[in-house]
Write a protein that holds these residues in place. Sequence first.
Motif, PDB file in Angstrom:
ATOM      1  N   GLY A 138     -61.568 -53.783 -28.107  1.00 42.49           N
ATOM      2  CA  GLY A 138     -60.686 -52.853 -28.789  1.00 42.49           C
ATOM      3  C   GLY A 138     -61.215 -51.426 -28.773  1.00 42.49           C
ATOM      4  O   GLY A 138     -60.471 -50.472 -28.545  1.00 42.49           O
ATOM      5  N   GLY A 141     -60.891 -50.057 -25.311  1.00 41.55           N
ATOM      6  CA  GLY A 141     -59.511 -49.704 -25.033  1.00 41.55           C
ATOM      7  C   GLY A 141     -59.101 -48.407 -25.694  1.00 41.55           C
ATOM      8  O   GLY A 141     -58.430 -47.561 -25.083  1.00 41.55           O
ATOM      9  N   TYR A 142     -59.494 -48.225 -26.945  1.00 38.01           N
ATOM     10  CA  TYR A 142     -59.091 -47.022 -27.673  1.00 38.01           C
ATOM     11  C   TYR A 142     -59.655 -45.769 -27.015  1.00 38.01           C
ATOM     12  O   TYR A 142     -58.968 -44.751 -26.899  1.00 38.01           O
ATOM     13  CB  TYR A 142     -59.556 -47.107 -29.132  1.00 38.01           C
ATOM     14  N   GLU A 150     -56.841 -49.679 -21.329  1.00 38.24           N
ATOM     15  CA  GLU A 150     -55.718 -49.457 -22.246  1.00 38.24           C
ATOM     16  C   GLU A 150     -54.979 -50.749 -22.581  1.00 38.24           C
ATOM     17  O   GLU A 150     -54.206 -50.790 -23.553  1.00 38.24           O
ATOM     18  CB  GLU A 150     -54.741 -48.434 -21.667  1.00 38.24           C
ATOM     19  N   THR A 153     -55.199 -52.008 -26.186  1.00 34.33           N
ATOM     20  CA  THR A 153     -54.613 -51.223 -27.267  1.00 34.33           C
ATOM     21  C   THR A 153     -53.120 -51.537 -27.370  1.00 34.33           C
ATOM     22  O   THR A 153     -52.503 -52.014 -26.420  1.00 34.33           O
ATOM     23  CB  THR A 153     -54.788 -49.712 -27.034  1.00 34.33           C
ATOM     24  N   ARG A 154     -52.541 -51.256 -28.520  1.00 32.93           N
ATOM     25  CA  ARG A 154     -51.104 -51.348 -28.734  1.00 32.93           C
ATOM     26  C   ARG A 154     -50.695 -50.164 -29.609  1.00 32.93           C
ATOM     27  O   ARG A 154     -51.311 -49.921 -30.653  1.00 32.93           O
ATOM     28  CB  ARG A 154     -50.717 -52.653 -29.455  1.00 32.93           C
ATOM     29  N   ARG A 157     -53.316 -47.897 -30.796  1.00 36.82           N
ATOM     30  CA  ARG A 157     -54.281 -48.450 -31.750  1.00 36.82           C
ATOM     31  C   ARG A 157     -55.068 -49.572 -31.088  1.00 36.82           C
ATOM     32  O   ARG A 157     -54.544 -50.285 -30.230  1.00 36.82           O
ATOM     33  CB  ARG A 157     -53.542 -48.999 -32.984  1.00 36.82           C
ATOM     34  N   ALA A 158     -56.325 -49.736 -31.490  1.00 35.52           N
ATOM     35  CA  ALA A 158     -57.153 -50.806 -30.939  1.00 35.52           C
ATOM     36  C   ALA A 158     -56.553 -52.154 -31.328  1.00 35.52           C
ATOM     37  O   ALA A 158     -56.191 -52.387 -32.481  1.00 35.52           O
ATOM     38  CB  ALA A 158     -58.579 -50.693 -31.460  1.00 35.52           C
ATOM     39  N   PRO A 165     -52.259 -55.137 -33.313  1.00 35.93           N
ATOM     40  CA  PRO A 165     -53.400 -54.600 -34.071  1.00 35.93           C
ATOM     41  C   PRO A 165     -53.376 -55.006 -35.540  1.00 35.93           C
ATOM     42  O   PRO A 165     -54.428 -55.027 -36.196  1.00 35.93           O
ATOM     43  CB  PRO A 165     -53.256 -53.080 -33.912  1.00 35.93           C
ATOM     44  N   SER A 208     -58.194 -50.157 -35.506  1.00 35.05           N
ATOM     45  CA  SER A 208     -56.921 -50.883 -35.486  1.00 35.05           C
ATOM     46  C   SER A 208     -55.848 -50.097 -36.227  1.00 35.05           C
ATOM     47  O   SER A 208     -54.656 -50.328 -36.036  1.00 35.05           O
ATOM     48  CB  SER A 208     -57.071 -52.271 -36.122  1.00 35.05           C
TER      49      SER A 208
END
Length: 435
Positions: A138, A141-142, A150, A153-154, A157-158, A165, A208
């Motif tokens: 996470g 990704g962030y 990436e 992330t969504r 957000r991680a 998240p 998150s």
Amino acid sequence: MSAAAHELPREAVNAKLVSLIASGAIVLGILMSGFVQREPTPYDIYMVGLISVWALFGLRISRCVAPLLVLLVLFNIGGLIAMTQMADLMDTPFYLAVSFFLALTAVFYAAVTEARPQFYRLILNAYVVSAVVTSLFGIAGYFNLFPGAEVFTRYGRAAGVFKDPNVFGPFLVLPGIYLLHRLMTGPALRMPLVAVPLLAIMAGIFLSFSRGAWGLFGASAILLTGTLFLQSLSGKFRLRIVLMTIVAVTLLLLAFIAILQIPGVEDMLTNRAKLAQDYDSARLGRFARYAIGFQLALEKPLGIGPLVFGQIYGEDTHDIWLKALMDYGWLGFVSYLTLTLWTLAAGFRLLLRDRPWQPYILCAYVVYVGHIGLGTFIDIDHWRHVYLLLGLIWGGIALEHRYQRERRPASPDDDFRALTAAPNSGAAGALPATQ
């Protein structure tokens, strides 16, 4: 030398091998629980096989764990009844199958921890490893630390290896609280070994940007600290808790200020820190749907069927109590409410008792309490770690019952001998070795 003498080492080796296989199987399952992209997850498939095999080779559900099984089965029967109210079944049979499977995982964890209390430490340590790994994904990704990061992330957000998240953040709370407990109660020399994974997990929770996860960790940490303070009669230990709390708060504030300097973090934090988002207070937002749903529950006592509420109003219930009423009917709601109150009451009795498994129960309990509060604002029905929490607490409830039963004198003569026994007569009252 007799043949029996040659058999004993072989039996001991076999028993050790079985124990290692069982421990490894549990660890693998917990490690897989941190990877949830879509249903069925790899964890689901693996645990179906593990529970089936374990059942064939002696999974025992004691009468102390039986209420957990009965209430969860009734909850799912409510879902089956609610499904009869649906004109189009959609994916409901599969949804309910997952619900029933998750219920079995709670019973499984309760049964195995009752049979082998040493599994508590194993489970929590494996959970820490799983949480650290998914947290690192996470974080990577962030900050986009490598090409393709990436995907972890969504919505900016991680999310780690989770599809949401808002599930990723709460998943990290139990291992975070467990490490916090070890930090507060363990030797000073081991603090750095505990602090490093704890920082990774806390970074995952923060990034998150889940308000529920933030509140859940904060509330659980306060409950943990307060319970440890009340539990100890040592002034020195209480002073240590106070000093560590002051230091922890100071470090968190400094870390918070440092993180705000990262581009994009301040805007995201400002947006997520609002008490009510637009989707909460809109005309048919989350809060409005609460009122509509509870009124509808009075008209539809059998429920309207799993997943139907979201089809009608565009968004799901985002409330576990309303979810129970709509998807599982009044039977499911009453079963879930009974299970919650029973777990809270029976678990509370264990918090201040000096038992080998008490630290693990304490961590699971304070996080479970937080999840009950969180469930008022979000649907936690298919959160796999919630069922793990239930299993850990009910395993402790069953262990306490057995502990008290083994200590109880069997007859008036035994009672007299217990009262007149010398104080240093050995380990009387200790829990017998488990199978």
